[in-house]
Scaffold this motif. Structure first.
Motif, PDB file in Angstrom:
ATOM      1  N   LEU A  16       0.823  -1.215   0.000  1.00 27.28           N
ATOM      2  CA  LEU A  16       0.000   0.000   0.000  1.00 27.28           C
ATOM      3  C   LEU A  16       0.856   1.263   0.000  1.00 27.28           C
ATOM      4  N   LEU A  17       1.901   1.264   0.816  1.00 26.18           N
ATOM      5  CA  LEU A  17       2.770   2.446   0.871  1.00 26.18           C
ATOM      6  C   LEU A  17       3.494   2.671  -0.452  1.00 26.18           C
ATOM      7  N   LEU A  18       3.952   1.595  -1.078  1.00 34.21           N
ATOM      8  CA  LEU A  18       4.625   1.734  -2.377  1.00 34.21           C
ATOM      9  C   LEU A  18       3.655   2.188  -3.457  1.00 34.21           C
ATOM     10  N   ALA A  19       2.429   1.690  -3.406  1.00 34.18           N
ATOM     11  CA  ALA A  19       1.411   2.126  -4.375  1.00 34.18           C
ATOM     12  C   ALA A  19       1.121   3.613  -4.185  1.00 34.18           C
ATOM     13  N   ASP A  20       1.001   4.046  -2.921  1.00 38.67           N
ATOM     14  CA  ASP A  20       0.791   5.469  -2.643  1.00 38.67           C
ATOM     15  C   ASP A  20       1.966   6.297  -3.145  1.00 38.67           C
ATOM     16  N   LEU A  21       3.186   5.835  -2.865  1.00 36.72           N
ATOM     17  CA  LEU A  21       4.374   6.559  -3.306  1.00 36.72           C
ATOM     18  C   LEU A  21       4.366   6.739  -4.820  1.00 36.72           C
ATOM     19  N   ASN A  22       4.087   5.685  -5.538  1.00 37.44           N
ATOM     20  CA  ASN A  22       4.061   5.761  -7.005  1.00 37.44           C
ATOM     21  C   ASN A  22       2.960   6.689  -7.498  1.00 37.44           C
ATOM     22  N   LEU A  23       1.783   6.624  -6.872  1.00 35.94           N
ATOM     23  CA  LEU A  23       0.679   7.501  -7.266  1.00 35.94           C
ATOM     24  C   LEU A  23       1.020   8.959  -6.989  1.00 35.94           C
ATOM     25  N   PHE A  24       1.556   9.228  -5.792  1.00 36.67           N
ATOM     26  CA  PHE A  24       1.929  10.602  -5.450  1.00 36.67           C
ATOM     27  C   PHE A  24       2.984  11.146  -6.410  1.00 36.67           C
ATOM     28  N   GLU A  25       3.976  10.317  -6.719  1.00 37.95           N
ATOM     29  CA  GLU A  25       5.035  10.783  -7.620  1.00 37.95           C
ATOM     30  C   GLU A  25       4.484  11.066  -9.012  1.00 37.95           C
ATOM     31  N   LYS A  26       3.591  10.230  -9.485  1.00 40.36           N
ATOM     32  CA  LYS A  26       2.970  10.461 -10.796  1.00 40.36           C
ATOM     33  C   LYS A  26       2.170  11.760 -10.781  1.00 40.36           C
ATOM     34  N   ASP A  27       1.378  11.960  -9.717  1.00 38.36           N
ATOM     35  CA  ASP A  27       0.574  13.186  -9.617  1.00 38.36           C
ATOM     36  C   ASP A  27       1.457  14.430  -9.571  1.00 38.36           C
ATOM     37  N   PHE A  28       2.520  14.383  -8.771  1.00 40.10           N
ATOM     38  CA  PHE A  28       3.405  15.546  -8.672  1.00 40.10           C
ATOM     39  C   PHE A  28       4.208  15.757  -9.956  1.00 40.10           C
ATOM     40  N   SER A  29       4.504  14.694 -10.680  1.00 43.00           N
ATOM     41  CA  SER A  29       5.194  14.842 -11.971  1.00 43.00           C
ATOM     42  C   SER A  29       4.291  15.543 -12.979  1.00 43.00           C
ATOM     43  N   ASN A  30       2.989  15.276 -12.876  1.00 45.97           N
ATOM     44  CA  ASN A  30       2.023  15.916 -13.768  1.00 45.97           C
ATOM     45  C   ASN A  30       1.676  17.334 -13.336  1.00 45.97           C
ATOM     46  N   ASP A  31       1.967  17.670 -12.094  1.00 46.10           N
ATOM     47  CA  ASP A  31       1.662  19.003 -11.562  1.00 46.10           C
ATOM     48  C   ASP A  31       2.843  19.492 -10.713  1.00 46.10           C
ATOM     49  N   PRO A  32       3.944  19.880 -11.366  1.00 48.85           N
ATOM     50  CA  PRO A  32       5.143  20.298 -10.631  1.00 48.85           C
ATOM     51  C   PRO A  32       4.913  21.472  -9.677  1.00 48.85           C
ATOM     52  N   SER A  33       3.964  22.334  -9.997  1.00 50.32           N
ATOM     53  CA  SER A  33       3.710  23.470  -9.099  1.00 50.32           C
ATOM     54  C   SER A  33       3.140  22.987  -7.764  1.00 50.32           C
ATOM     55  N   ALA A  56       8.432  15.360  -2.901  1.00 53.62           N
ATOM     56  CA  ALA A  56       7.070  15.636  -2.441  1.00 53.62           C
ATOM     57  C   ALA A  56       6.314  14.333  -2.196  1.00 53.62           C
ATOM     58  N   ALA A  57       6.508  13.347  -3.055  1.00 52.09           N
ATOM     59  CA  ALA A  57       5.849  12.048  -2.876  1.00 52.09           C
ATOM     60  C   ALA A  57       6.310  11.387  -1.586  1.00 52.09           C
ATOM     61  N   TYR A  58       7.613  11.390  -1.339  1.00 53.24           N
ATOM     62  CA  TYR A  58       8.131  10.818  -0.095  1.00 53.24           C
ATOM     63  C   TYR A  58       7.650  11.608   1.122  1.00 53.24           C
ATOM     64  N   THR A  59       7.473  12.908   0.968  1.00 55.75           N
ATOM     65  CA  THR A  59       6.948  13.736   2.054  1.00 55.75           C
ATOM     66  C   THR A  59       5.549  13.283   2.444  1.00 55.75           C
ATOM     67  N   LEU A  60       4.713  12.992   1.452  1.00 53.17           N
ATOM     68  CA  LEU A  60       3.351  12.543   1.757  1.00 53.17           C
ATOM     69  C   LEU A  60       3.344  11.147   2.380  1.00 53.17           C
ATOM     70  N   VAL A  61       4.232  10.284   1.941  1.00 52.40           N
ATOM     71  CA  VAL A  61       4.318   8.953   2.554  1.00 52.40           C
ATOM     72  C   VAL A  61       4.780   9.084   4.006  1.00 52.40           C
ATOM     73  N   ALA A  62       5.752   9.937   4.251  1.00 48.08           N
ATOM     74  CA  ALA A  62       6.211  10.162   5.628  1.00 48.08           C
ATOM     75  C   ALA A  62       5.082  10.727   6.480  1.00 48.08           C
ATOM     76  N   SER A  63       4.313  11.637   5.937  1.00 44.35           N
ATOM     77  CA  SER A  63       3.177  12.191   6.653  1.00 44.35           C
ATOM     78  C   SER A  63       2.157  11.103   6.976  1.00 44.35           C
ATOM     79  N   THR A  64       1.932  10.207   6.030  1.00 40.11           N
ATOM     80  CA  THR A  64       1.018   9.082   6.261  1.00 40.11           C
ATOM     81  C   THR A  64       1.502   8.243   7.438  1.00 40.11           C
ATOM     82  N   LEU A  65       2.779   7.921   7.446  1.00 40.04           N
ATOM     83  CA  LEU A  65       3.335   7.101   8.528  1.00 40.04           C
ATOM     84  C   LEU A  65       3.233   7.798   9.882  1.00 40.04           C
ATOM     85  N   LEU A  66       3.534   9.075   9.903  1.00 40.86           N
ATOM     86  CA  LEU A  66       3.514   9.808  11.164  1.00 40.86           C
ATOM     87  C   LEU A  66       2.104  10.016  11.699  1.00 40.86           C
ATOM     88  N   ASN A  67       1.106   9.841  10.845  1.00 42.56           N
ATOM     89  CA  ASN A  67      -0.284   9.979  11.276  1.00 42.56           C
ATOM     90  C   ASN A  67      -0.950   8.651  11.592  1.00 42.56           C
TER      91      ASN A  67
END
Length: 75
Positions: A16-33, A56-67
């Motif tokens: 699940l965490l790897l799937a989230d990481l990949n999704l977040f990275e794809k989203d941020f690659s499509n929206d660099p701003s 940014a993707a790793y930041t969101l995964v870290a936030s997920t873990l810390l929550n």
């Protein structure tokens, strides 16, 4: 994961965490701003040796873990 929860992730949690990481990275690659906006939060500047979308993707995964309840609650 282990530093936050004091245990290893289950295979399902890791998937699940790897799937989230990949999704977040794809989203941020499509929206660099959006990646830059997230990375501008806080006092310390983001390390420029990392690609903003990846950081940014790793930041969101870290936030997920810390929550996780395990990270917040003491047994």
């Amino acid at each position: 994961f282990r530093s936050v929860t004091s245990r290893a992730p289950t295979p399902a949690e890791l998937d699940l965490l790897l799937a989230d990481l990949n999704l977040f990275e794809k989203d941020f690659s499509n929206d660099p701003s959006a990646a830059r906006k997230l990375l501008n939060i806080g006092e310390k500047k983001a390390d420029t040796k990392f690609k903003p979308a990846k950081l940014a993707a790793y930041t969101l995964v870290a936030s997920t873990l810390l929550n996780l309840n395990e990270a917040i609650m003491q047994n």
